[in-house]
Design a protein around this motif. Structure first.
Motif, PDB file in Angstrom:
ATOM      1  N   ALA A 115      52.360  34.646  34.124  1.00  0.00           N
ATOM      2  CA  ALA A 115      51.578  33.816  35.051  1.00  0.00           C
ATOM      3  C   ALA A 115      52.430  33.158  36.131  1.00  0.00           C
ATOM      4  CB  ALA A 115      50.827  32.740  34.268  1.00  0.00           C
ATOM      5  N   ARG A 116      53.732  33.412  36.182  1.00  0.00           N
ATOM      6  CA  ARG A 116      54.619  32.700  37.092  1.00  0.00           C
ATOM      7  C   ARG A 116      54.198  32.851  38.550  1.00  0.00           C
ATOM      8  NH1 ARG A 116      60.823  34.124  36.762  1.00  0.00           N
ATOM      9  NH2 ARG A 116      59.946  36.202  37.112  1.00  0.00           N
ATOM     10  N   ALA A 117      53.704  34.008  38.914  1.00  0.00           N
ATOM     11  CA  ALA A 117      53.369  34.244  40.321  1.00  0.00           C
ATOM     12  C   ALA A 117      52.225  33.369  40.807  1.00  0.00           C
ATOM     13  CB  ALA A 117      53.005  35.714  40.531  1.00  0.00           C
ATOM     14  N   TYR A 118      51.420  32.818  39.897  1.00  0.00           N
ATOM     15  CA  TYR A 118      50.230  32.073  40.295  1.00  0.00           C
ATOM     16  C   TYR A 118      50.396  30.563  40.161  1.00  0.00           C
ATOM     17  CZ  TYR A 118      48.041  36.631  40.354  1.00  0.00           C
ATOM     18  OH  TYR A 118      47.738  37.939  40.635  1.00  0.00           O
ATOM     19  N   GLY A 119      51.548  30.108  39.787  1.00  0.00           N
ATOM     20  CA  GLY A 119      51.777  28.671  39.712  1.00  0.00           C
ATOM     21  C   GLY A 119      52.675  28.310  38.546  1.00  0.00           C
ATOM     22  N   PRO A 120      53.500  27.284  38.722  1.00  0.00           N
ATOM     23  CA  PRO A 120      54.459  26.933  37.664  1.00  0.00           C
ATOM     24  C   PRO A 120      53.813  26.348  36.420  1.00  0.00           C
ATOM     25  CG  PRO A 120      54.492  25.306  39.437  1.00  0.00           C
ATOM     26  CD  PRO A 120      53.616  26.413  39.907  1.00  0.00           C
ATOM     27  N   ASP A 121      52.565  25.841  36.522  1.00  0.00           N
ATOM     28  CA  ASP A 121      51.932  25.176  35.384  1.00  0.00           C
ATOM     29  C   ASP A 121      50.903  26.055  34.677  1.00  0.00           C
ATOM     30  OD1 ASP A 121      53.385  22.845  35.965  1.00  0.00           O
ATOM     31  OD2 ASP A 121      51.875  22.205  37.407  1.00  0.00           O
ATOM     32  N   LEU A 122      50.840  27.322  35.030  1.00  0.00           N
ATOM     33  CA  LEU A 122      49.852  28.208  34.428  1.00  0.00           C
ATOM     34  C   LEU A 122      50.472  29.025  33.298  1.00  0.00           C
ATOM     35  CD1 LEU A 122      47.944  29.529  37.587  1.00  0.00           C
ATOM     36  CD2 LEU A 122      47.429  27.547  36.154  1.00  0.00           C
ATOM     37  N   VAL A 123      49.626  29.388  32.350  1.00  0.00           N
ATOM     38  CA  VAL A 123      50.057  30.208  31.219  1.00  0.00           C
ATOM     39  C   VAL A 123      49.168  31.443  31.155  1.00  0.00           C
ATOM     40  CG1 VAL A 123      50.961  28.265  29.924  1.00  0.00           C
ATOM     41  CG2 VAL A 123      48.557  28.924  29.639  1.00  0.00           C
ATOM     42  N   ALA A 124      49.646  32.470  30.472  1.00  0.00           N
ATOM     43  CA  ALA A 124      48.865  33.684  30.273  1.00  0.00           C
ATOM     44  C   ALA A 124      47.955  33.503  29.061  1.00  0.00           C
ATOM     45  CB  ALA A 124      49.791  34.875  30.068  1.00  0.00           C
ATOM     46  N   VAL A 125      46.665  33.758  29.250  1.00  0.00           N
ATOM     47  CA  VAL A 125      45.675  33.518  28.195  1.00  0.00           C
ATOM     48  C   VAL A 125      44.882  34.805  27.939  1.00  0.00           C
ATOM     49  CG1 VAL A 125      43.741  32.095  27.448  1.00  0.00           C
ATOM     50  CG2 VAL A 125      45.448  31.142  29.021  1.00  0.00           C
ATOM     51  N   PRO A 126      44.924  35.343  26.715  1.00  0.00           N
ATOM     52  CA  PRO A 126      44.065  36.485  26.384  1.00  0.00           C
ATOM     53  C   PRO A 126      42.637  36.026  26.138  1.00  0.00           C
ATOM     54  CG  PRO A 126      45.416  35.912  24.506  1.00  0.00           C
ATOM     55  CD  PRO A 126      45.830  34.991  25.620  1.00  0.00           C
ATOM     56  N   VAL A 127      41.699  36.705  26.748  1.00  0.00           N
ATOM     57  CA  VAL A 127      40.282  36.369  26.610  1.00  0.00           C
ATOM     58  C   VAL A 127      39.543  37.629  26.181  1.00  0.00           C
ATOM     59  CG1 VAL A 127      38.205  35.552  27.787  1.00  0.00           C
ATOM     60  CG2 VAL A 127      40.439  34.585  28.396  1.00  0.00           C
ATOM     61  N   ARG A 128      38.791  37.514  25.094  1.00  0.00           N
ATOM     62  CA  ARG A 128      38.002  38.654  24.637  1.00  0.00           C
ATOM     63  C   ARG A 128      36.547  38.439  25.052  1.00  0.00           C
ATOM     64  NH1 ARG A 128      39.332  42.481  21.459  1.00  0.00           N
ATOM     65  NH2 ARG A 128      41.114  41.310  20.669  1.00  0.00           N
ATOM     66  N   VAL A 129      36.049  39.360  25.856  1.00  0.00           N
ATOM     67  CA  VAL A 129      34.667  39.280  26.326  1.00  0.00           C
ATOM     68  C   VAL A 129      33.831  40.308  25.581  1.00  0.00           C
ATOM     69  CG1 VAL A 129      35.307  38.380  28.588  1.00  0.00           C
ATOM     70  CG2 VAL A 129      35.163  40.844  28.251  1.00  0.00           C
ATOM     71  N   ASP A 130      32.533  40.032  25.494  1.00  0.00           N
ATOM     72  CA  ASP A 130      31.658  40.873  24.672  1.00  0.00           C
ATOM     73  C   ASP A 130      31.491  42.287  25.212  1.00  0.00           C
ATOM     74  OD1 ASP A 130      31.360  38.821  22.949  1.00  0.00           O
ATOM     75  OD2 ASP A 130      29.230  38.487  23.284  1.00  0.00           O
ATOM     76  N   ASP A 131      31.384  42.409  26.523  1.00  0.00           N
ATOM     77  CA  ASP A 131      31.068  43.709  27.118  1.00  0.00           C
ATOM     78  C   ASP A 131      32.356  44.484  27.380  1.00  0.00           C
ATOM     79  OD1 ASP A 131      30.118  45.881  28.434  1.00  0.00           O
ATOM     80  OD2 ASP A 131      29.269  44.777  30.138  1.00  0.00           O
ATOM     81  N   PRO A 132      32.628  45.567  26.613  1.00  0.00           N
ATOM     82  CA  PRO A 132      33.864  46.317  26.843  1.00  0.00           C
ATOM     83  C   PRO A 132      33.872  47.041  28.182  1.00  0.00           C
ATOM     84  CG  PRO A 132      32.483  47.448  25.236  1.00  0.00           C
ATOM     85  CD  PRO A 132      31.836  46.116  25.492  1.00  0.00           C
ATOM     86  N   GLY A 133      32.690  47.300  28.735  1.00  0.00           N
ATOM     87  CA  GLY A 133      32.639  48.005  30.015  1.00  0.00           C
ATOM     88  C   GLY A 133      33.169  47.186  31.176  1.00  0.00           C
ATOM     89  N   VAL A 134      33.266  45.866  30.991  1.00  0.00           N
ATOM     90  CA  VAL A 134      33.738  45.028  32.089  1.00  0.00           C
ATOM     91  C   VAL A 134      35.202  45.303  32.410  1.00  0.00           C
ATOM     92  CG1 VAL A 134      34.517  43.054  30.700  1.00  0.00           C
ATOM     93  CG2 VAL A 134      33.634  42.667  32.994  1.00  0.00           C
ATOM     94  N   ALA A 135      35.969  45.754  31.431  1.00  0.00           N
ATOM     95  CA  ALA A 135      37.390  46.011  31.669  1.00  0.00           C
ATOM     96  C   ALA A 135      37.608  47.074  32.731  1.00  0.00           C
ATOM     97  CB  ALA A 135      38.073  46.424  30.368  1.00  0.00           C
ATOM     98  N   GLY A 136      36.694  48.038  32.801  1.00  0.00           N
ATOM     99  CA  GLY A 136      36.826  49.090  33.805  1.00  0.00           C
ATOM    100  C   GLY A 136      36.597  48.617  35.224  1.00  0.00           C
ATOM    101  N   LEU A 137      36.035  47.424  35.385  1.00  0.00           N
ATOM    102  CA  LEU A 137      35.779  46.874  36.712  1.00  0.00           C
ATOM    103  C   LEU A 137      36.896  45.944  37.185  1.00  0.00           C
ATOM    104  CD1 LEU A 137      32.014  45.929  36.187  1.00  0.00           C
ATOM    105  CD2 LEU A 137      32.941  48.039  37.163  1.00  0.00           C
ATOM    106  N   LEU A 138      37.858  45.699  36.305  1.00  0.00           N
ATOM    107  CA  LEU A 138      38.907  44.744  36.610  1.00  0.00           C
ATOM    108  C   LEU A 138      40.245  45.439  36.805  1.00  0.00           C
ATOM    109  CD1 LEU A 138      38.071  42.014  33.927  1.00  0.00           C
ATOM    110  CD2 LEU A 138      37.441  42.004  36.345  1.00  0.00           C
ATOM    111  N   SER A 139      41.113  44.765  37.532  1.00  0.00           N
ATOM    112  CA  SER A 139      42.487  45.211  37.703  1.00  0.00           C
ATOM    113  C   SER A 139      43.349  43.973  37.904  1.00  0.00           C
ATOM    114  CB  SER A 139      42.623  46.164  38.896  1.00  0.00           C
ATOM    115  OG  SER A 139      42.240  45.502  40.091  1.00  0.00           O
ATOM    116  N   PRO A 140      44.641  44.059  37.668  1.00  0.00           N
ATOM    117  CA  PRO A 140      45.496  42.890  37.908  1.00  0.00           C
ATOM    118  C   PRO A 140      45.342  42.373  39.335  1.00  0.00           C
ATOM    119  CG  PRO A 140      46.688  44.541  36.676  1.00  0.00           C
ATOM    120  CD  PRO A 140      45.383  45.180  37.073  1.00  0.00           C
ATOM    121  N   GLY A 141      45.124  41.081  39.450  1.00  0.00           N
ATOM    122  CA  GLY A 141      44.875  40.476  40.751  1.00  0.00           C
ATOM    123  C   GLY A 141      43.422  40.136  40.995  1.00  0.00           C
TER     124      GLY A 141
END
Length: 217
Positions: A115-141
């Motif tokens: 998370a360093r690129a987005y701010g010094p006070d942010l952390v990386a958080v894994p989030v599990r969402v119900d709809d697995p198809g949503v992952a195909g619509l996302l990309s880093p950024g």
């Protein structure tokens, strides 16, 4: 007996030649003087340093490999802070956003820590969402909002009620491939950048609610 040519005869010939070509010679001398002045006034070329740039368009779906970054000499004063220099070991590191061919790569582009690129006070958080198809619509950024709906009590199989926003406008750091990091659970795992307080709230909703995502960009 032949007499040697007199010096004054040579001078007359030279004088006639100069008179005949006086204007072209004057123009040539003027141009030479101007060129010399330009060379004297021109500043020296800027100092360059070696940096690493993307050899082609790169995404963040896989770690960096040999040949993804190449050396290029660029003006030092035009470079951002944190520019990677030749010899930097980037093997196995991941980009946190797509990079265009020829783009200078800085340490802020690397996901170590994620998370360093987005701010010094942010952390990386894994989030599990119900709809697995949503992952195909996302990309880093990608920028997303995380919504929560309270999990229903048995025997109701589906959540009911309106979704409540938990965090808003947060960047996606990574989207694990199918089966990566699922641990046998359903849904899709998405890694986002968030504040520590948001991370705690998301952890609570992860066990008591159903999470979904809306995509901003």
């Amino acid at each position: 007996m032949a007499h040697p040519p007199r010096p004054h005869r040579h001078r007359r010939v030279l004088t006639r030649l100069l008179d005949r070509h006086r204007r072209p010679l004057a123009a040539l001398l003027t141009a030479a003087a101007l060129a010399s002045g330009v060379l004297l006034l021109r500043p020296p070329p800027p100092a360059t340093v070696g940096v690493l740039v993307a050899s082609r368009d790169l995404d963040a779906s896989r770690p960096l490999a040999d040949g993804d970054l190449v050396h290029r000499a660029l003006p030092e004063r035009a470079l951002p802070r944190g520019t990677l220099t030749p010899g930097t070991d980037t093997s196995g590191l991941r980009l946190n956003a797509p990079v265009r061919r020829g783009e200078v790569v800085t340490d802020a582009r690397l996901s170590d820590p994620p998370a360093r690129a987005y701010g010094p006070d942010l952390v990386a958080v894994p989030v599990r969402v119900d709809d697995p198809g949503v992952a195909g619509l996302l990309s880093p950024g990608s920028r997303v909002d995380i919504l929560a709906v309270p999990a229903p009590a048995d025997p109701h199989p589906f959540p009911t009620g309106p979704a409540r926003p938990v965090v808003g406008d947060r960047p996606v750091l990574a989207v694990p491939s199918d089966g990566e990091g699922t641990g046998g659970r359903g849904g899709a795992l998405v890694l986002i950048a968030a504040t520590p307080d948001e991370a705690r709230e998301l952890a609570g909703h992860g066990v008591s609610s159903h999470l979904s995502i809306t995509i901003r960009s």
